[in-house]
Write a protein that holds these residues in place. Structure first.
Motif, short mmCIF file in Angstrom:
data_model
loop_
_atom_site.label_atom_id
_atom_site.label_comp_id
_atom_site.label_asym_id
_atom_site.label_seq_id
_atom_site.Cartn_x
_atom_site.Cartn_y
_atom_site.Cartn_z
N ALA A 55 -18.90 60.17 4.35
CA ALA A 55 -19.32 61.49 4.83
C ALA A 55 -20.00 62.25 3.69
CB ALA A 55 -18.10 62.28 5.31
N PHE A 56 -21.06 63.00 4.04
CA PHE A 56 -21.68 63.87 3.03
C PHE A 56 -20.78 65.09 2.87
CE2 PHE A 56 -25.79 62.07 4.95
CZ PHE A 56 -25.71 60.94 4.14
N LYS A 57 -20.05 65.12 1.75
CA LYS A 57 -18.97 66.09 1.61
C LYS A 57 -19.47 67.52 1.52
CE LYS A 57 -15.55 63.14 -0.51
NZ LYS A 57 -15.80 62.23 -1.62
N HIS A 58 -20.71 67.70 1.01
CA HIS A 58 -21.21 69.06 0.83
C HIS A 58 -21.94 69.58 2.06
CE1 HIS A 58 -24.39 66.29 -0.22
NE2 HIS A 58 -25.26 67.25 0.00
N MET A 59 -21.89 68.82 3.16
CA MET A 59 -22.55 69.27 4.38
C MET A 59 -21.53 69.42 5.50
SD MET A 59 -25.87 66.84 4.57
CE MET A 59 -26.82 66.45 3.12
N PHE A 71 -28.77 64.84 9.45
CA PHE A 71 -29.44 64.33 8.25
C PHE A 71 -30.59 63.36 8.54
CE2 PHE A 71 -30.03 61.49 4.66
CZ PHE A 71 -30.09 62.37 3.61
N GLY A 72 -30.30 62.34 9.36
CA GLY A 72 -31.32 61.32 9.65
C GLY A 72 -32.53 61.90 10.35
N LYS A 122 -33.52 65.17 9.96
CA LYS A 122 -34.18 66.07 9.00
C LYS A 122 -35.09 65.28 8.07
CE LYS A 122 -31.33 70.14 8.41
NZ LYS A 122 -30.08 70.50 7.76
N VAL A 123 -34.60 64.14 7.56
CA VAL A 123 -35.45 63.38 6.64
C VAL A 123 -36.65 62.79 7.37
CG1 VAL A 123 -33.59 62.84 5.03
CG2 VAL A 123 -34.15 61.22 6.83
N ARG A 124 -36.57 62.71 8.71
CA ARG A 124 -37.73 62.26 9.48
C ARG A 124 -38.60 63.42 9.90
NH1 ARG A 124 -33.97 58.54 10.32
NH2 ARG A 124 -34.55 56.37 10.75
N LYS A 125 -38.26 64.63 9.43
CA LYS A 125 -39.06 65.83 9.69
C LYS A 125 -39.27 66.09 11.18
CE LYS A 125 -40.73 66.34 5.19
NZ LYS A 125 -39.79 65.41 4.62
N ARG A 170 -23.60 60.45 13.33
CA ARG A 170 -24.65 60.52 12.32
C ARG A 170 -25.51 59.26 12.33
NH1 ARG A 170 -22.77 60.81 6.16
NH2 ARG A 170 -22.33 58.62 6.57
N ALA A 171 -24.84 58.11 12.48
CA ALA A 171 -25.58 56.84 12.50
C ALA A 171 -26.42 56.72 13.78
CB ALA A 171 -24.60 55.68 12.39
N PRO A 229 -30.59 59.13 14.73
CA PRO A 229 -32.02 58.77 14.73
C PRO A 229 -32.36 57.66 15.74
CG PRO A 229 -31.01 58.55 12.54
CD PRO A 229 -29.92 58.60 13.53
N GLN A 259 -22.25 57.27 -0.23
CA GLN A 259 -23.02 58.36 0.40
C GLN A 259 -24.50 58.11 0.24
OE1 GLN A 259 -21.75 62.48 -0.18
NE2 GLN A 259 -19.92 61.71 -1.14
N LEU A 276 -30.02 56.01 6.81
CA LEU A 276 -30.43 57.06 7.75
C LEU A 276 -31.90 57.41 7.58
CD1 LEU A 276 -27.24 59.27 7.54
CD2 LEU A 276 -28.11 58.13 9.57
N GLN A 336 -35.57 61.77 -1.67
CA GLN A 336 -34.79 62.55 -0.70
C GLN A 336 -33.31 62.34 -0.94
OE1 GLN A 336 -36.68 60.95 2.82
NE2 GLN A 336 -37.24 63.01 3.47
N ARG A 344 -31.02 65.50 -1.85
CA ARG A 344 -30.15 65.98 -0.78
C ARG A 344 -28.71 65.51 -0.92
NH1 ARG A 344 -32.90 67.54 4.09
NH2 ARG A 344 -35.15 67.49 3.80
N GLU A 359 -16.85 74.84 -0.91
CA GLU A 359 -16.23 74.34 0.30
C GLU A 359 -15.02 73.50 -0.09
OE1 GLU A 359 -19.81 71.69 -0.61
OE2 GLU A 359 -19.27 73.79 -0.69
#
Lengths: 318, 266
Positions: A85-89, A97-98, A100-103, A145-146, A149, B163, B170, B176, B180, B264
């Protein structure tokens, strides 16, 4: 959306992780890579995802040679045993995430994240951080998350390995239902044969860097191709050098043709079935599965001497 | 009861130690500076030489800290995430500035950029390194090099690379993933590294003393100026500049604490 693994080999220093492995996974299927630890199953999964490079061989994903593609170009969803897991999100940001990186446009991202939160039943947790979730919730978030996209294939590496038994059973059931809904080609790695039998419609059994057999759960149980598959998938007894499943044995109070003398060590009831553990006169341990009815007929008791007879058995030529 | 006593005893020892070693001297400096009111302190601070010295220290710090931050992060990533020949050597060399006396660093730079040194030819092309800003910046960068890398390496090890792998699958590319995922995960380690680097840059004395030539009003940093004032029996001046250095350091600490967003629950 099929996956083709062709003659893949991989070594880590002196250790051979994969030795000339080939595997075909049909589009839309749910396949388990089953094997003991160190059998190469995780390495194979990571090579399909592009997280490891094979020393030799090819990976073809839906007809396209992906061997030289970096992971970010393969369009696979990957779920890790420890969630990654992305801990800061927040949960929402993790799932987005997937996209966003694909805009992708913001409105589309919001809609898709809402959809996935509903799918994994985490609607109320969108603004939490991973640290505020239970293990099962984290893994569902990782799945969402997986899937976000819309990957061509979904790969899961021991996805339930870090969870306790009850949550594991729940998620298993849930993954099967999810697969019925989403229909994405899925491969998951497990060392738990019950889990593989329960969830997958195709199982590839791996041992010592090779695939021993590929088949449906029933095929593996009823027609194991090797001694390893016989002993690893489902329970098996070795009786006088021959392999036999517990339900293929019967007991009697008198000697019969080709029967073996044994001592009843323990009787356990499981719902409709009963398991009888015995030791043969030759000192071999045996497990026999009987119906309750049969158990009552036999009037079996601990400490009795009985005669064991195999209704069918197998010999594997090495 | 005895546990309570032990705890109180431990606390007293700790506080006494801190007071004797840290707070006491600092308090005396403050007291001495403002002994005769703000006037003399202000006067001592506003001489052109002192202003120049403080400015120089800030300029050097503003160059050295970002350079070492970038270098430290890149080094830490290389040490933890990559395999390459000479990695052990790099790992050992990063600590070199901690082991070497700054004076030795200064002398080696002197030999390198002096008339007969490897890079002595630079002055033939009008690039003045010694007795000028370039050598002072290089010396400061050298002595403050290890802090960011040393803070970041253990954090990178601890978070692992799952991560980052997840980000890759992803669809995120290398940049990136770094911006990120990696950078946000190590931001506290980087922050502490930056604080330590800044403190080291502000306080640097030995190496800069050797390469700067200590030209008053030109290549004299704040710490060199303190020494100069002290030797000229201008204690008020020396104290006033010391206070400024201490204030810079405190400012950096406060800025970092304020900038720090609500953490957090991690």
């Amino acid at each position: 959306m099929s996956i083709l693994v062709r003659n893949v080999s991989k070594r880590f220093g002196d250790f051979t992780a994969l030795e000339n492995v080939s595997l075909e996974v049909e589009g839309g299927s749910l396949t388990a890579l089953l094997g003991p630890s160190g059998s190469g199953k995780s390495t194979l999964l990571r090579i399909i995802a592009g997280l490891e490079w094979p020393d030799a061989g090819e990976i073809v994903i839906s007809g396209e040679d992906a061997t030289a593609l970096r992971p970010q170009r393969r369009n696979v969803g990957f779920v890790f045993q420890h969630y990654a897991a992305f801990k800061h999100m927040t949960v929402r940001e993790n799932i987005a995430f997937g996209l966003k990186v694909r805009k992708r446009p913001k409105a589309e991202i919001r809609r898709r994240v809402d959809e996935l939160l509903a799918l994994v039943q985490l609607e109320a947790f969108g603004h939490r951080y991973p640290a505020q979730l239970s293990g099962g919730q984290r893994q569902r978030m990782a799945l969402a998350r997986a899937l976000a996209p819309e990957p061509k294939v979904l790969l899961l590496d021991e996805p339930f390995g870090a969870l306790d038994a009850r949550v594991r059973a729940e998620l298993r059931e849930w993954l099967r239902r999810l697969h019925d809904e989403v229909h994405v080609t899925t491969i998951f790695v497990t060392h738990d044969q019950a889990e593989a039998m329960d969830v997958a419609n195709q199982i590839a059994v791996m041992n010592h860097a090779r695939i021993e057999q590929v088949g449906t759960p029933t095929e593996l149980y009823d027609e194991p191709a090797t001694e390893f598959v016989m002993s690893f998938v489902g329970e098996a007894n070795l009786l006088g050098g021959k392999w036999v499943r517990p339900h293929e044995l019967d007991l009697g109070h008198a000697p019969a043709e080709a029967s073996v003398e044994a001592l009843v060590e323990r009787i356990t009831l499981y719902g409709f079935d009963a398991r009888v553990e015995l030791t043969t006169s030759g000192g071999e341990p045996l497990t026999v599965q009987l119906t309750r009815e049969r158990l009552r007929e036999l009037e079996l008791e601990q400490g009795q001497i009985v005669w064991v007879r195999a209704e069918s058995d197998r010999v594997f030529v090495a | 009861m005895s546990r309570l006593l032990a705890r109180i005893g431990l606390r007293s020892i700790m506080l006494f130690y801190l007071a004797a070693i840290l707070v006491g001297p600092l308090a005396i400096v403050f007291w001495r500076t403002f002994e005769d009111g703000l006037g003399p302190a202000w006067a001592a601070l506003t001489t052109p030489e002192t202003i120049n010295a403080l400015k120089l220290t800030l300029i050097i710090t503003v160059i050295a800290v970002p350079v070492n931050t970038v270098f430290g992060i890149v080094c830490a990533l290389a040490i933890v995430r990559r395999r390459f020949p000479g990695k052990g050597l790099l790992n050992a060399f990063i600590d070199l500035p901690l082991a070497l006396s700054p004076v030795v660093v200064g002398l080696s730079l002197f030999l390198l950029y002096g008339q007969a040194g490897w890079f002595g030819w630079l002055s033939d092309y009008g690039v003045q390194v010694l007795f000028a800003l370039p050598s002072m910046v290089i010396a400061t960068i050298f002595v403050s090099l290890p802090f960011v890398a040393r803070e970041v390496v253990p954090t990178l090890r601890e978070i692992g690379d799952e991560q980052e792998q997840a980000a890759r699958t992803l669809g995120a590319g290398g940049w990136q993933t770094f911006w990120r995922i990696t950078l946000p995960s190590i931001r506290w380690a980087v922050t502490y590294g930056v604080i330590l680097t800044t403190a080291r840059c502000l306080g640097e004395y030995g190496a800069v003393a050797v390469v700067s030539g200590r030209l008053q009003g030109q290549t004299e940093t704040a710490t060199l100026r303190v020494q100069e004032r002290y030797e000229a029996f201008d204690l008020a001046g020396a104290y006033a500049i010391s206070i400024m250095l201490a204030l810079f350091a405190i400012l950096v600490l406060v800025a970092m604490t304020v900038l720090r967003p609500r953490e957090e629950a991690a």
